[in-house]
Design a protein around this motif. Structure first.
Motif, short mmCIF file in Angstrom:
data_model
loop_
_atom_site.label_atom_id
_atom_site.label_comp_id
_atom_site.label_asym_id
_atom_site.label_seq_id
_atom_site.Cartn_x
_atom_site.Cartn_y
_atom_site.Cartn_z
N VAL A 193 0.90 -1.24 0.00
CA VAL A 193 0.20 0.02 0.01
C VAL A 193 0.84 1.25 -0.21
O VAL A 193 0.64 2.42 -0.78
CB VAL A 193 -1.10 -0.08 1.28
N ARG A 194 1.99 1.06 0.94
CA ARG A 194 2.49 2.17 1.09
C ARG A 194 3.84 2.21 1.75
O ARG A 194 3.85 1.12 2.72
CB ARG A 194 1.92 3.68 1.67
N VAL A 195 4.83 2.86 1.69
CA VAL A 195 6.20 2.82 2.56
C VAL A 195 5.99 4.12 3.30
O VAL A 195 5.45 5.21 3.04
CB VAL A 195 7.50 2.62 2.09
N ILE A 196 6.55 3.94 4.71
CA ILE A 196 6.79 5.28 5.68
C ILE A 196 8.21 5.08 5.91
O ILE A 196 8.60 4.22 6.72
CB ILE A 196 5.84 4.98 6.97
N ILE A 197 8.71 6.41 5.68
CA ILE A 197 9.87 6.80 6.00
C ILE A 197 9.83 7.86 7.35
O ILE A 197 9.15 8.68 7.38
CB ILE A 197 10.77 7.77 5.20
N THR A 198 10.68 7.25 8.35
CA THR A 198 10.66 8.15 9.59
C THR A 198 11.85 9.34 9.58
O THR A 198 12.70 9.12 8.91
CB THR A 198 10.81 7.44 10.84
N ALA A 199 11.49 10.32 10.46
CA ALA A 199 12.33 11.51 10.34
C ALA A 199 12.46 11.90 11.79
O ALA A 199 11.46 11.93 12.52
CB ALA A 199 11.78 12.74 9.45
N SER A 200 13.74 12.19 11.95
CA SER A 200 13.83 12.86 13.59
C SER A 200 13.18 13.94 13.82
O SER A 200 12.73 14.38 14.85
CB SER A 200 15.42 12.76 13.92
N GLY A 201 13.12 14.74 12.56
CA GLY A 201 12.71 16.13 12.91
C GLY A 201 13.86 16.95 13.01
O GLY A 201 13.69 18.37 12.86
N GLY A 202 14.89 16.55 13.25
CA GLY A 202 16.04 17.51 13.54
C GLY A 202 16.22 18.43 14.71
O GLY A 202 15.07 18.47 15.26
N PRO A 203 17.28 19.10 14.61
CA PRO A 203 17.30 20.16 15.86
C PRO A 203 15.97 21.24 15.83
O PRO A 203 16.16 21.74 17.06
CB PRO A 203 18.47 20.76 15.37
N PHE A 204 15.19 21.60 14.68
CA PHE A 204 14.45 22.77 14.74
C PHE A 204 13.07 21.97 14.79
O PHE A 204 12.25 22.80 14.34
CB PHE A 204 14.69 23.44 13.68
N ARG A 205 12.97 20.82 15.18
CA ARG A 205 11.56 20.10 15.12
C ARG A 205 10.44 20.82 15.59
O ARG A 205 9.30 21.24 15.23
CB ARG A 205 11.74 18.90 15.53
N THR A 206 10.93 21.72 16.74
CA THR A 206 9.64 22.47 17.43
C THR A 206 9.94 24.05 17.50
O THR A 206 9.21 24.59 18.15
CB THR A 206 9.83 22.06 19.19
N TRP A 207 10.84 24.37 16.42
CA TRP A 207 11.01 25.84 16.61
C TRP A 207 10.14 26.56 15.57
O TRP A 207 9.62 25.97 14.53
CB TRP A 207 12.61 26.03 15.87
N ALA A 208 9.82 27.86 15.94
CA ALA A 208 9.18 28.62 15.15
C ALA A 208 9.69 29.02 13.81
O ALA A 208 11.06 29.17 13.95
CB ALA A 208 8.81 29.92 15.88
#
Ligand code: NDP
Length: 419
Positions: A193-208
């Motif tokens: 159906v699909r593949v899912i690649i995960t991402a840590s979100g990096g150092p700015f994941r929560t930044w504005a």
């Protein structure tokens, strides 16, 4: 030597093998590491070091770091060492004086290193410079552990077709793609159906957005989970790396853009998942340590002992997930745009990003301008009507070259423009 493999992924995919499609590896394997002095190179050499009787080093390469290259060549008794910088040949010769290691310099020497008869080649040069050497290994039907995602992003269709034609085996070394490679064997192409690649979100994941715009180089280089080379660490902070990985997955596994999802998973424990028609989702998990996917490629089709820390899920406690934010991280959206546009657009995406990252490192543009330069370059390229299928490495290199020139031209106005 690897034999051609039969695959369920479809004709363009016949270079990525099924587990049972290849005879077991011979006892001593001749191994070449392209980009031996880098982060992936270091992890690879670490694995090779742990079983010295099992591997004979055919060739090692670097760009400018003669000292580290010569040290590795001497330690591993390499047959050939190549440095890309032609001005460093005499230094390399001096450093290897009295050893049996032959040496060379320049792009042709890196290609020669790849073309020498190793059974297994790690392709870990960074950037589009890795394309020609990786093709040299592919063309002689080698087993190629592919870390250099830019090969696929620049020339994916062509690269995979050439690998299939030569009977080369492409083993995905990038952690997410290696995870998908391990999970994909649980079903057929029709059942996927699909593949899912995960991402840590990096150092700015929560930044504005405004803070991401002004982020410094030191901040961009602080990856929360992975220890990697400078370019890929910056790409992780912008999520350009995830965009490159979406494109990489599309070419490696012959997937449409709609069959590839990205999921932010800050702990980086699940690396990739595959959903099948019965709604089973098969995942690969492991501590964030590149030696695990590299060990999988090195041992394939068997498994060897890996040095990474044992995964202790009870200690980790929680695995969390978020949708990626395409407004704060436009680089990911641009990757899907490039993939849908096709005909060299992914080459332009990569080339413009390499120019933008170099400009950011040099202090010429803000962090937020990296994605803007990529978008402007892609738009200019589309407006100029340059779209055509890439049928050779030279086609891909010409598009790459023109995109770099375009990006350099656009750089001053992007540098002046605030978000
Ligand atoms: P590094 O920057 O740490 O190392 C790059 C290697 O390539 C070095 O050996 C470098 O030599 C050599 N090199 C650089 N430019 C050239 C050139 N023009 N010609 C020949 N050799 C060159 O990169 P990484 O190891 O982090 O990444 C390598 C590749 O693997 C990239 O494509 C990256 O996207 C991919 N990758 C990396 C991961 C990681 O964890 N690091 C994870 C997944 C994929 P020198 O030391 O002399 O500069």
């Amino acid at each position: 030597m690897a034999s051609a493999a039969v695959l369920w992924f479809g004709e363009t995919m016949s270079a990525v093998p099924l587990r049972n499609s290849k005879a077991a590896a011979s006892a001593v394997r001749a191994v070449t590491v392209l980009g031996a002095t880098g982060s992936i190179g270091d992890s690879t050499m670490d694995l090779l070091r742990s079983s010295p009787d099992r591997y004979q080093i055919e060739a090692l390469t670097a760009n400018t770091n003669v000292e580290a290259l010569a040290k590795l060549a001497i330690e591993f008794d390499a047959r050939f060492a190549a440095i890309a910088d032609p001005n460093r040949l005499e230094d390399l010769k001096d450093a290897l004086a009295g050893t049996a290691t032959e040496c060379g310099a320049g792009e042709s020497a890196i290609i020669e290193a790849a073309a020498r008869p190793a059974d297994w080649v790690m392709a870990a040069v960074s950037g589009a410079a890795g394309l020609k050497p990786a093709l040299a290994a592919v063309d002689r039907g080698a087993t190629v552990a592919l870390a250099n995602k830019e090969c696929l992003v620049c020339a994916g269709d062509f690269f995979m077709q050439r690998a299939a034609k030569a009977g080369a085996c492409i083993l995905p070394a990038d952690s997410e793609h290696n995870a998908l490679f391990q999970a994909l064997g649980s079903g057929s192409r029709e059942e996927l159906v699909r593949v899912i690649i995960t991402a840590s979100g990096g150092p700015f994941r929560t930044w504005a957005v405004a803070d991401i715009e002004q982020a410094t180089l030191a901040q961009a280089l602080k990856h929360p989970n992975w220890s990697m080379g400078q370019k890929i660490t910056i790409d992780s902070a912008s999520m350009m790396n995830k965009g490159l990985e979406v494109i990489e997955a599309s070419y490696l596994f012959a997937l449409a853009p709609d069959e590839i999802d990205v999921l932010v998973h800050p702990q980086s424990i699940i690396h990739g998942m595959v959903e099948f028609s019965d709604r089973s989702v098969v995942a690969q998990l492991g501590a964030p340590d590149m030696r695990t996917p590299i060990a999988h490629c090195l041992g394939w089709p068997d498994r060897i002992v890996g040095p990474a820390a044992k995964l202790d899920l009870a200690k980790i406690g929680q695995l969390t997930f978020e949708e990626p934010d395409l407004d704060r991280f436009p680089a990911l959206r641009l990757a899907y745009d490039a993939l849908r546009t096709g005909h060299g657009a992914t080459t332009v995406y990569n080339a413009a990003n390499e120019v933008a990252v170099a400009a950011f490192i040099a202090g010429r543009i803000r962090f937020g301008a990296i994605a803007r330069l990529v978008e402007s370059t892609m738009n200019a390229w589309i407006r100029e009507g340059n779209r055509a299928p890439l049928t050779s490495a030279d086609d891909a290199i010409a598009v790459d070259h023109n995109a770099r020139n375009k990006a350099v031209t656009l750089l001053p106005q992007i540098a002046l423009k605030a978000s």
